[in-house]
Design an enzyme around this catalytic site. Sequence first.
Site, PDB file in Angstrom:
ATOM      1  N   LYS A 204      20.507 -67.190 -23.904  1.00 39.23           N
ATOM      2  CA  LYS A 204      21.465 -66.213 -24.419  1.00 39.23           C
ATOM      3  C   LYS A 204      22.721 -66.978 -24.831  1.00 39.23           C
ATOM      4  CE  LYS A 204      24.889 -63.894 -23.367  1.00 39.23           C
ATOM      5  NZ  LYS A 204      25.623 -63.901 -24.633  1.00 39.23           N
ATOM      6  N   GLY A 260      30.338 -71.343 -19.005  1.00 37.34           N
ATOM      7  CA  GLY A 260      31.360 -70.442 -19.551  1.00 37.34           C
ATOM      8  C   GLY A 260      32.613 -70.486 -18.696  1.00 37.34           C
ATOM      9  N   SER A 261      33.380 -69.424 -18.785  1.00 39.39           N
ATOM     10  CA  SER A 261      34.688 -69.398 -18.121  1.00 39.39           C
ATOM     11  C   SER A 261      34.536 -69.211 -16.607  1.00 39.39           C
ATOM     12  CB  SER A 261      35.512 -68.248 -18.697  1.00 39.39           C
ATOM     13  OG  SER A 261      34.807 -67.039 -18.521  1.00 39.39           O
ATOM     14  N   GLY A 265      31.889 -66.830 -14.702  1.00 39.79           N
ATOM     15  CA  GLY A 265      31.056 -67.591 -13.761  1.00 39.79           C
ATOM     16  C   GLY A 265      31.123 -67.031 -12.350  1.00 39.79           C
ATOM     17  N   GLU A 282      28.522 -74.133 -14.787  1.00 42.13           N
ATOM     18  CA  GLU A 282      29.329 -75.147 -15.499  1.00 42.13           C
ATOM     19  C   GLU A 282      30.516 -74.404 -16.091  1.00 42.13           C
ATOM     20  OE1 GLU A 282      28.776 -78.351 -15.624  1.00 42.13           O
ATOM     21  OE2 GLU A 282      26.680 -78.593 -15.056  1.00 42.13           O
ATOM     22  N   LEU A 283      31.639 -74.410 -15.368  1.00 44.44           N
ATOM     23  CA  LEU A 283      32.747 -73.516 -15.736  1.00 44.44           C
ATOM     24  C   LEU A 283      33.954 -74.308 -16.260  1.00 44.44           C
ATOM     25  CD1 LEU A 283      32.297 -71.211 -12.602  1.00 44.44           C
ATOM     26  CD2 LEU A 283      31.075 -71.152 -14.786  1.00 44.44           C
ATOM     27  N   CYS A 316      35.433 -78.277 -22.592  1.00 47.21           N
ATOM     28  CA  CYS A 316      35.675 -78.067 -21.163  1.00 47.21           C
ATOM     29  C   CYS A 316      36.339 -79.300 -20.571  1.00 47.21           C
ATOM     30  CB  CYS A 316      34.371 -77.748 -20.446  1.00 47.21           C
ATOM     31  SG  CYS A 316      33.064 -78.913 -20.804  1.00 47.21           S
ATOM     32  N   GLU A 419      43.307 -73.008 -17.227  1.00 45.25           N
ATOM     33  CA  GLU A 419      42.783 -73.647 -18.437  1.00 45.25           C
ATOM     34  C   GLU A 419      43.159 -72.781 -19.638  1.00 45.25           C
ATOM     35  OE1 GLU A 419      38.657 -72.830 -19.353  1.00 45.25           O
ATOM     36  OE2 GLU A 419      38.276 -74.931 -19.793  1.00 45.25           O
TER      37      GLU A 419
HETATM   38  P1  NAD Z   1      32.656 -66.908 -21.583  1.00 47.21           P
HETATM   39  O1  NAD Z   1      32.696 -66.988 -20.100  1.00 47.21           O
HETATM   40  O2  NAD Z   1      33.488 -65.908 -22.242  1.00 47.21           O
HETATM   41  O3  NAD Z   1      31.156 -66.669 -22.093  1.00 47.21           O
HETATM   42  C1  NAD Z   1      30.088 -67.512 -21.715  1.00 47.21           C
HETATM   43  C2  NAD Z   1      28.770 -66.749 -21.850  1.00 47.21           C
HETATM   44  O4  NAD Z   1      28.718 -65.703 -20.878  1.00 47.21           O
HETATM   45  C3  NAD Z   1      28.578 -66.069 -23.194  1.00 47.21           C
HETATM   46  O5  NAD Z   1      27.239 -66.243 -23.584  1.00 47.21           O
HETATM   47  C4  NAD Z   1      28.908 -64.619 -22.881  1.00 47.21           C
HETATM   48  O6  NAD Z   1      28.334 -63.698 -23.780  1.00 47.21           O
HETATM   49  C5  NAD Z   1      28.313 -64.486 -21.500  1.00 47.21           C
HETATM   50  N1  NAD Z   1      28.834 -63.383 -20.665  1.00 47.21           N
HETATM   51  C6  NAD Z   1      30.020 -62.748 -20.746  1.00 47.21           C
HETATM   52  N2  NAD Z   1      30.134 -61.846 -19.732  1.00 47.21           N
HETATM   53  C7  NAD Z   1      28.996 -61.927 -19.008  1.00 47.21           C
HETATM   54  C8  NAD Z   1      28.514 -61.278 -17.830  1.00 47.21           C
HETATM   55  N3  NAD Z   1      29.234 -60.355 -17.190  1.00 47.21           N
HETATM   56  N4  NAD Z   1      27.296 -61.627 -17.344  1.00 47.21           N
HETATM   57  C9  NAD Z   1      26.563 -62.581 -17.955  1.00 47.21           C
HETATM   58  N5  NAD Z   1      26.965 -63.237 -19.073  1.00 47.21           N
HETATM   59  C10 NAD Z   1      28.170 -62.914 -19.596  1.00 47.21           C
HETATM   60  O7  NAD Z   1      33.018 -68.390 -22.115  1.00 47.21           O
HETATM   61  P2  NAD Z   1      33.345 -68.876 -23.597  1.00 47.21           P
HETATM   62  O8  NAD Z   1      34.682 -68.361 -24.000  1.00 47.21           O
HETATM   63  O9  NAD Z   1      32.182 -68.662 -24.486  1.00 47.21           O
HETATM   64  O10 NAD Z   1      33.443 -70.458 -23.365  1.00 47.21           O
HETATM   65  C11 NAD Z   1      34.587 -71.156 -22.982  1.00 47.21           C
HETATM   66  C12 NAD Z   1      34.550 -71.492 -21.502  1.00 47.21           C
HETATM   67  O11 NAD Z   1      33.364 -72.225 -21.176  1.00 47.21           O
HETATM   68  C13 NAD Z   1      35.697 -72.389 -21.105  1.00 47.21           C
HETATM   69  O12 NAD Z   1      36.200 -71.968 -19.876  1.00 47.21           O
HETATM   70  C14 NAD Z   1      35.046 -73.759 -20.982  1.00 47.21           C
HETATM   71  O13 NAD Z   1      35.725 -74.652 -20.148  1.00 47.21           O
HETATM   72  C15 NAD Z   1      33.711 -73.378 -20.436  1.00 47.21           C
HETATM   73  N6  NAD Z   1      32.728 -74.441 -20.656  1.00 47.21           N
HETATM   74  C16 NAD Z   1      32.354 -75.193 -19.583  1.00 47.21           C
HETATM   75  C17 NAD Z   1      31.484 -76.243 -19.765  1.00 47.21           C
HETATM   76  C18 NAD Z   1      31.066 -77.103 -18.611  1.00 47.21           C
HETATM   77  O14 NAD Z   1      30.089 -77.827 -18.741  1.00 47.21           O
HETATM   78  N7  NAD Z   1      31.761 -77.062 -17.479  1.00 47.21           N
HETATM   79  C19 NAD Z   1      30.965 -76.521 -21.035  1.00 47.21           C
HETATM   80  C20 NAD Z   1      31.371 -75.718 -22.106  1.00 47.21           C
HETATM   81  C21 NAD Z   1      32.258 -74.683 -21.904  1.00 47.21           C
END
Ligand code: NAD
Length: 532
Positions: A204, A260-261, A265, A282-283, A316, A419
């Site tokens: 997804k 994600g965030s 997470g 991986e947040l 990230c 962040e």
């Molecule tokens: P986000 O958390 O908004 O979204 C990530 C994913 O989660 C998307 O696919 C989104 O549709 C999905 N999502 C949203 N709500 C959800 C829920 N309730 N249940 C399940 N899935 C849900 O993050 P973003 O804005 O797309 O990405 C940026 C963030 O990702 C930053 O914080 C960045 O640091 C982090 N990131 C971390 C790494 C790492 O390896 N640590 C790598 C890349 C990005």
Amino acid sequence: MLLRHTVCGTLQGARSLSTRASAILSSLDIPAGAAELPGVYDGQWSGSGDVLESVCPTTGEVLARVRSATPHELHEALGKSKEAYLHLRTVPAPKRGELLRQIREALSAKRDVLGALVSLEMGKIKTEGIGEVQEFVDICDYAVGLSRMMNGRVVASERPGHTILEVPNPIGVVGVLTAFNFPVAVYGWNFSLSVAAGNANVWKPSPSTPLCSIAITKIIARVLEKNGIPGAVSTLITGGKDVGEAIVASRDVPLVSFTGSEAVGRVVGKAVQSRFGQSILELGGNNASIIMPDADMSLAVPAVFFGAIGTAGQRCTSTRRLYLHRAIAPKFLDALEKLYATISVGDPLVDDTLLGPLHTRAAVGIYSDAVERLRQSGADILIGGRKYDHAALSQGNFVQPTIAVPKTVDPADKMWSTETFAPILNVGLFDELEQAIEWNNAVPQGLSSSLWTKDIRNVGKWIGPEGSDAGIVNVNVGTSGAEIGAAFGGNKSTGWGRESGGDAWKQYVRWSACTINFSDAAPLAQGVNFST
Ligand code: NAD
């Protein structure tokens, strides 16, 4: 109604698209100008749920409208993935490696145009877009080798005529939920290890980067099909929060790898735990570089420049905090500001551009709010701090890379502890390395960190028990831009997840401890006597 297509094609009439975009999409077999594209793949393409818009962050052009999954389609795709797993687990691991080798070749053949698609849809500059696809190619290479080395162990038994084996077996369907900023590589890290281990995958992607996921899925699907392997080994389910929640809640998905965030997470981690599933988180990161007075400035300044501005501060691992030894701070900042002033900003698809747009309009608002907070707190804004206002950039989400020197270093203050996903670098001055390490470690996140020094004593301290508490602890290397060979991930509120190299593969299997008795007696362990 359920729509089914044998290829990813048009659902309705056509729409016109710029030549800039249509050349890239056509090279990847994505019908440029299709009114809508199906966004679900489980061996066949479908999609009749909500529409996701892919918007070019550089021009504001709507690149595509993608139909995500309805709840019924989602349920069906999860079922197909499970069936695909039941098949793949019987294929010998080295043969799964051969599949990955072919996928690696297919990706490599399209590397540059896939990289261009990443630039078009996500907004990172071309060399970084291509680098991201190269990362998928590299991890496939790694997984090909791994497919012959995912070894268990033979353990010495205390009982005569017994032996103990620790056996890795495939785990099932792996849910891979990804963020917008690495719309290709993060799936690659998960998919390749997971397939080598014998699992099917449900991807997804971010709702704002559906085209990257469709292009990658089409390439993988062709290889799977050619080898008679079910396409649902690499299932794609585009969608937003609802789709993510459904995958996270599904007991058919024993392992959820979420990128994600921190905020999302936290929800995902708890939801997976509540059904006793496994997760890899991986947040967010909030990464610091520390510059000692003996650092080689000719290396450190460009590294901080790339760390803070690369991907417009949307990695990230981006450098968000810079701790400078007081003795070299004026000289360092002077050199850094000079580099900032030379940055070429514009279309990420143009060769010499170093700064592309932020991914969304909303991110521009988040950047402006963060800068405003810094201003109100009395921080010195050395450079940047505004949206670009030239006409040529007005359609995109372009913001000036910013260096700020807040009045104090207070790790509990939001400006240091959160962040902000934008090119803002906060600077603090220190006198002793211990102070800088304390600041480095005082934030909730623990992803990447970097120390610049030539003194081996500083290195020992930095990488040892009194040093950085991040998952990535570099020396004379910036915070950003990891290779695939080491396990990648962060500690604390970054989620403790590890992906890619190292021992990361061990999470994609279920481990069995098997005690085998090949003797004529059945003694109990620890000498327990239970005879009558
Ligand atoms: P986000 O958390 O908004 O979204 C990530 C994913 O989660 C998307 O696919 C989104 O549709 C999905 N999502 C949203 N709500 C959800 C829920 N309730 N249940 C399940 N899935 C849900 O993050 P973003 O804005 O797309 O990405 C940026 C963030 O990702 C930053 O914080 C960045 O640091 C982090 N990131 C971390 C790494 C790492 O390896 N640590 C790598 C890349 C990005």
